[in-house]
Enzyme design. Structure first.
Site, PDB file in Angstrom:
ATOM      1  N   GLN A 128      46.471  31.941  30.440  1.00 50.47           N
ATOM      2  CA  GLN A 128      45.013  32.087  30.318  1.00 50.47           C
ATOM      3  C   GLN A 128      44.666  33.256  29.395  1.00 50.47           C
ATOM      4  O   GLN A 128      44.943  34.403  29.726  1.00 50.47           O
ATOM      5  CB  GLN A 128      44.419  32.352  31.709  1.00 50.47           C
ATOM      6  CG  GLN A 128      42.925  32.602  31.726  1.00 50.47           C
ATOM      7  CD  GLN A 128      42.430  32.975  33.126  1.00 50.47           C
ATOM      8  OE1 GLN A 128      43.165  33.609  33.889  1.00 50.47           O
ATOM      9  NE2 GLN A 128      41.217  32.592  33.462  1.00 50.47           N
ATOM     10  N   GLY A 129      44.034  32.972  28.277  1.00 48.52           N
ATOM     11  CA  GLY A 129      43.645  34.020  27.320  1.00 48.52           C
ATOM     12  C   GLY A 129      42.160  34.307  27.383  1.00 48.52           C
ATOM     13  O   GLY A 129      41.408  33.946  26.467  1.00 48.52           O
ATOM     14  N   TYR A 130      41.721  34.934  28.478  1.00 39.45           N
ATOM     15  CA  TYR A 130      40.319  35.340  28.606  1.00 39.45           C
ATOM     16  C   TYR A 130      40.166  36.833  28.262  1.00 39.45           C
ATOM     17  O   TYR A 130      39.456  37.199  27.341  1.00 39.45           O
ATOM     18  CB  TYR A 130      39.837  35.136  30.052  1.00 39.45           C
ATOM     19  CG  TYR A 130      39.309  33.759  30.397  1.00 39.45           C
ATOM     20  CD1 TYR A 130      39.675  32.633  29.671  1.00 39.45           C
ATOM     21  CD2 TYR A 130      38.443  33.581  31.480  1.00 39.45           C
ATOM     22  CE1 TYR A 130      39.189  31.373  30.019  1.00 39.45           C
ATOM     23  CE2 TYR A 130      37.952  32.323  31.827  1.00 39.45           C
ATOM     24  CZ  TYR A 130      38.332  31.225  31.093  1.00 39.45           C
ATOM     25  OH  TYR A 130      37.843  29.990  31.443  1.00 39.45           O
ATOM     26  N   SER A 131      40.848  37.705  29.047  1.00 37.88           N
ATOM     27  CA  SER A 131      40.584  39.151  28.968  1.00 37.88           C
ATOM     28  C   SER A 131      41.062  39.765  27.650  1.00 37.88           C
ATOM     29  O   SER A 131      42.058  39.330  27.076  1.00 37.88           O
ATOM     30  CB  SER A 131      41.287  39.870  30.118  1.00 37.88           C
ATOM     31  OG  SER A 131      40.931  39.295  31.339  1.00 37.88           O
ATOM     32  N   GLU A 251      39.383  29.164  39.658  1.00 34.20           N
ATOM     33  CA  GLU A 251      40.262  30.324  39.778  1.00 34.20           C
ATOM     34  C   GLU A 251      39.966  31.066  41.078  1.00 34.20           C
ATOM     35  O   GLU A 251      40.855  31.538  41.762  1.00 34.20           O
ATOM     36  CB  GLU A 251      40.065  31.248  38.568  1.00 34.20           C
ATOM     37  CG  GLU A 251      41.064  32.394  38.546  1.00 34.20           C
ATOM     38  CD  GLU A 251      41.047  33.192  37.248  1.00 34.20           C
ATOM     39  OE1 GLU A 251      40.246  32.864  36.358  1.00 34.20           O
ATOM     40  OE2 GLU A 251      41.831  34.145  37.152  1.00 34.20           O
ATOM     41  N   SER A 389      37.052  41.101  39.950  1.00 33.78           N
ATOM     42  CA  SER A 389      37.417  42.165  40.895  1.00 33.78           C
ATOM     43  C   SER A 389      36.557  42.074  42.165  1.00 33.78           C
ATOM     44  O   SER A 389      35.504  41.429  42.174  1.00 33.78           O
ATOM     45  CB  SER A 389      37.217  43.537  40.238  1.00 33.78           C
ATOM     46  OG  SER A 389      35.840  43.779  40.068  1.00 33.78           O
ATOM     47  N   GLU A 391      34.692  44.292  43.425  1.00 35.71           N
ATOM     48  CA  GLU A 391      33.357  44.855  43.181  1.00 35.71           C
ATOM     49  C   GLU A 391      32.447  43.799  42.539  1.00 35.71           C
ATOM     50  O   GLU A 391      31.277  43.638  42.914  1.00 35.71           O
ATOM     51  CB  GLU A 391      33.432  46.091  42.264  1.00 35.71           C
ATOM     52  CG  GLU A 391      34.090  47.316  42.885  1.00 35.71           C
ATOM     53  CD  GLU A 391      35.611  47.258  42.893  1.00 35.71           C
ATOM     54  OE1 GLU A 391      36.188  46.318  42.293  1.00 35.71           O
ATOM     55  OE2 GLU A 391      36.245  48.139  43.510  1.00 35.71           O
TER      56      GLU A 391
HETATM   57  C1  LIG Z   1      48.180  41.770  36.989  1.00 31.52           C
HETATM   58  C2  LIG Z   1      47.012  41.206  36.249  1.00 31.52           C
HETATM   59  C3  LIG Z   1      47.081  39.915  35.748  1.00 31.52           C
HETATM   60  C4  LIG Z   1      46.031  39.412  34.994  1.00 31.52           C
HETATM   61  N1  LIG Z   1      46.161  38.153  34.430  1.00 31.52           N
HETATM   62  C5  LIG Z   1      45.229  37.724  33.558  1.00 31.52           C
HETATM   63  C6  LIG Z   1      45.426  36.507  32.821  1.00 31.52           C
HETATM   64  O1  LIG Z   1      46.425  35.807  32.991  1.00 31.52           O
HETATM   65  N2  LIG Z   1      44.496  36.153  31.914  1.00 31.52           N
HETATM   66  C7  LIG Z   1      43.372  36.877  31.701  1.00 31.52           C
HETATM   67  O2  LIG Z   1      42.564  36.486  30.865  1.00 31.52           O
HETATM   68  N3  LIG Z   1      43.148  38.030  32.378  1.00 31.52           N
HETATM   69  C8  LIG Z   1      44.051  38.469  33.289  1.00 31.52           C
HETATM   70  N4  LIG Z   1      43.868  39.650  33.964  1.00 31.52           N
HETATM   71  C9  LIG Z   1      42.707  40.479  33.610  1.00 31.52           C
HETATM   72  C10 LIG Z   1      41.669  40.614  34.696  1.00 31.52           C
HETATM   73  O3  LIG Z   1      40.892  39.456  34.801  1.00 31.52           O
HETATM   74  C11 LIG Z   1      40.828  41.856  34.360  1.00 31.52           C
HETATM   75  O4  LIG Z   1      41.684  42.977  34.485  1.00 31.52           O
HETATM   76  C12 LIG Z   1      39.646  41.976  35.277  1.00 31.52           C
HETATM   77  O5  LIG Z   1      38.678  41.028  34.948  1.00 31.52           O
HETATM   78  C13 LIG Z   1      39.012  43.397  35.216  1.00 31.52           C
HETATM   79  O6  LIG Z   1      38.686  43.721  33.920  1.00 31.52           O
HETATM   80  P1  LIG Z   1      39.138  45.088  33.227  1.00 31.52           P
HETATM   81  O7  LIG Z   1      40.607  45.218  33.385  1.00 31.52           O
HETATM   82  O8  LIG Z   1      38.591  45.099  31.847  1.00 31.52           O
HETATM   83  O9  LIG Z   1      38.479  46.220  34.102  1.00 31.52           O
HETATM   84  P2  LIG Z   1      36.942  46.658  34.073  1.00 31.52           P
HETATM   85  O10 LIG Z   1      36.077  45.449  33.941  1.00 31.52           O
HETATM   86  O11 LIG Z   1      36.783  47.733  33.047  1.00 31.52           O
HETATM   87  O12 LIG Z   1      36.759  47.250  35.506  1.00 31.52           O
HETATM   88  C14 LIG Z   1      37.144  48.586  35.861  1.00 31.52           C
HETATM   89  C15 LIG Z   1      36.589  48.887  37.234  1.00 31.52           C
HETATM   90  O13 LIG Z   1      35.153  48.840  37.213  1.00 31.52           O
HETATM   91  C16 LIG Z   1      34.655  47.915  38.179  1.00 31.52           C
HETATM   92  N5  LIG Z   1      33.493  47.215  37.635  1.00 31.52           N
HETATM   93  C17 LIG Z   1      33.390  46.587  36.427  1.00 31.52           C
HETATM   94  N6  LIG Z   1      32.167  46.058  36.281  1.00 31.52           N
HETATM   95  C18 LIG Z   1      31.472  46.329  37.418  1.00 31.52           C
HETATM   96  C19 LIG Z   1      30.174  46.016  37.871  1.00 31.52           C
HETATM   97  N7  LIG Z   1      29.320  45.308  37.124  1.00 31.52           N
HETATM   98  N8  LIG Z   1      29.806  46.463  39.099  1.00 31.52           N
HETATM   99  C20 LIG Z   1      30.662  47.176  39.889  1.00 31.52           C
HETATM  100  N9  LIG Z   1      31.924  47.494  39.499  1.00 31.52           N
HETATM  101  C21 LIG Z   1      32.328  47.080  38.290  1.00 31.52           C
HETATM  102  C22 LIG Z   1      35.805  46.942  38.413  1.00 31.52           C
HETATM  103  O14 LIG Z   1      35.713  46.336  39.683  1.00 31.52           O
HETATM  104  C23 LIG Z   1      37.000  47.852  38.294  1.00 31.52           C
HETATM  105  O15 LIG Z   1      37.217  48.523  39.523  1.00 31.52           O
HETATM  106  C24 LIG Z   1      44.870  40.185  34.768  1.00 31.52           C
HETATM  107  C25 LIG Z   1      44.800  41.469  35.316  1.00 31.52           C
HETATM  108  C26 LIG Z   1      45.841  41.987  36.027  1.00 31.52           C
HETATM  109  C27 LIG Z   1      45.731  43.390  36.566  1.00 31.52           C
END
Ligand SMILES: Cc1cc2nc3c(=O)[nH]c(=O)nc-3n(C[C@H](O)[C@H](O)[C@H](O)COP(=O)(O)OP(=O)(O)OC[C@H]3O[C@@H](n4cnc5c(N)ncnc54)[C@H](O)[C@@H]3O)c2cc1C
Length: 404
Positions: A128-131, A251, A389, A391
């Site tokens: 999955q290439g989202y993030s 998901e 997450s 949150e």
């Molecule tokens: C082990 C692992 C596997 C993953 N696998 C995939 C994958 O296969 N494909 C893919 O596309 N992505 C994947 N992800 C990515 C994952 O979806 C993102 O890490 C996640 O969406 C959080 O985004 P971020 O890392 O940019 O953190 P941020 O969005 O920057 O969040 C940082 C912190 O701020 C909080 N936060 C952010 N926005 C808000 C808000 N509006 N209100 C309150 N709190 C908030 C979050 O809860 C978190 O605690 C994976 C992540 C991990 C750790």
């Protein structure tokens, strides 16, 4: 509300249990049991998925016209229960539970014909290439760019945290195809062959300590002038956000947490019998028993919610935001189980911040399976981050259910 299974459901449960016992290769179960979170090597996963595919059970949620077994919701839940009970590794949800439903709903006939049979036969795996860096919770800010050049797009940019990109055959990607209007209105959904020239995959090693090549889980994926045929775009250009959101529902709601939690909880209780505290088993300590009882009630509540979720699907009602509730609580309680396991093994867990090879013959001090405890604890920190997450789920629920 009646939560017990009826006679025919119990018969189905026996059939599934017996078939798994007779067909799951013991090395697959052992590797899954020994792994951080029921993940196994690609070789073992494909081996097991092919067996399930041969029985027609690899894709329980698919409609029969695409190769699903035609089960009702209770049967699907029973199947998940029995898979957890037998220590099955997680199957490739990116392929089976995420990209497949999107293709079924929004894909062209050619895409359905090309991709779905390969997933159902366990011949191709997806990631999955989202993030992207800076675009996780705020996914609509993604910047990986796709420019149209005649019959193909040229893709440039970077994805991050891409689970299993190092072994996937294909990646489904959200890309920016326009900077006009609202951010959500300039995103498209592309299917990209991981063998395309211009793709580079770099591993990210996590705090759970798995530093061996091919045993890690997540990666960075870099795209430099990657050529993607226009026919690999799902649906319309700039409408990818709609398809991406549809996929996220699967998901978040697509897992059955109860059966895996119940299994981990049983394991925790066994662990507490073997760990001594002042000469007595930890399981006899009233303070410990109180914590374990509280945890068990939380697991009961999740299982109850999940059964309600499944039974609402059965009666045809929309499950609403139940997927968010179950994902949020299922992952948080899952983390609690691993926290109590760390407490149970105490210092015996500290030498094992790295996972032993599943076939290692090193005998851990402190008892069987003590070595899994710390890596599992560290690994499960991820579960309240990915897939939205905790949150973010709370925000969703506060708006949708509480009207805040
Ligand atoms: C082990 C692992 C596997 C993953 N696998 C995939 C994958 O296969 N494909 C893919 O596309 N992505 C994947 N992800 C990515 C994952 O979806 C993102 O890490 C996640 O969406 C959080 O985004 P971020 O890392 O940019 O953190 P941020 O969005 O920057 O969040 C940082 C912190 O701020 C909080 N936060 C952010 N926005 C808000 C808000 N509006 N209100 C309150 N709190 C908030 C979050 O809860 C978190 O605690 C994976 C992540 C991990 C750790």
């Amino acid at each position: 509300m009646r939560l017990a299974f009826n006679e025919s459901e119990l018969a189905f449960q026996r059939e599934v249990r017996d078939w798994i016992a007779a067909n799951m290769p013991p090395e697959v179960a052992e590797e899954s049991r020994r792994s951080r979170a029921s993940h196994v090597s690609k070789e073992r996963l494909v081996q097991w998925q092919k067996k399930l595919a041969g029985r027609g059970w690899l894709c329980p949620n698919w409609p029969q016209e695409y190769g699903g077994p035609g089960w009702n919701s209770t049967q699907k839940f029973i199947f998940e229960m029995e898979m957890a009970r037998a220590d099955s590794p997680y199957l490739s949800s990116f392929s089976i539970k995420m990209v497949a439903p999107v293709l079924m709903k929004f894909g062209s006939e050619a895409q359905k014909k090309r991709f779905l049979p390969k997933i159902a036969a366990a011949e191709e795996l997806w990631c999955q290439g989202y993030s992207e860096p800076g675009s996780g919770s705020d996914l609509a800010s993604l910047r990986t760019k796709a420019e149209l050049h005649g019959d193909h797009y040229l893709v440039n940019g970077q994805k991050i945290w891409t689970t299993n990109a190092h072994w996937a055959d294909w990646i489904f990607c959200l890309v920016r195809t326009s900077n006009e209007g609202k951010r959500q209105e300039g995103i498209s959904f592309l299917l990209i062959d991981m063998k395309s020239p211009g793709i580079k995959v770099d591993p990210i090693y996590l705090v759970d300590g798995t530093r061996t090549p091919m045993r890690h889980e997540v990666n960075q994926v870099f795209f430099t002038d990657v050529k993607v045929p226009v026919e690999n775009r799902v649906g319309e250009e700039n409408k990818g956000w709609t398809y991406a959101k549809y996929l996220l529902e699967f998901e978040r709601g697509g897992q059955a947490f109860g059966p895996r939690l119940r299994k981990a909880f049983r394991h925790l209780k066994e662990l507490a019998h073997t760990q001594l505290d002042a000469g007595e088993p930890l399981s006899a300590d009233p303070k410990w028993r109180e914590k374990v009882a509280a945890l068990e009630m939380e697991i009961d509540a999740i299982e109850m919610n999940e059964m309600m979720f499944y039974s609402s699907l059965k009666t045809g009602d929309a499950p609403g935001n139940m997927g968010s509730v179950v994902k949020m609580r299922g992952t948080e309680v899952g983390q609690k189980v691993t926290e109590l396991a760390v407490e149970a093994v105490g210092w015996y867990g500290t030498p094992f911040t790295e996972l032993r090879n599943y076939d290692s013959n090193v005998v851990p001090v402190g008892g069987e399976y003590v070595d899994d405890v710390s890596p599992r604890y560290f690994n499960t920190r991820k579960t309240t981050i990915y897939g939205g997450s905790s949150e973010v789920q709370r925000n969703v629920l506060a708006k949708a259910m509480l009207g805040l």
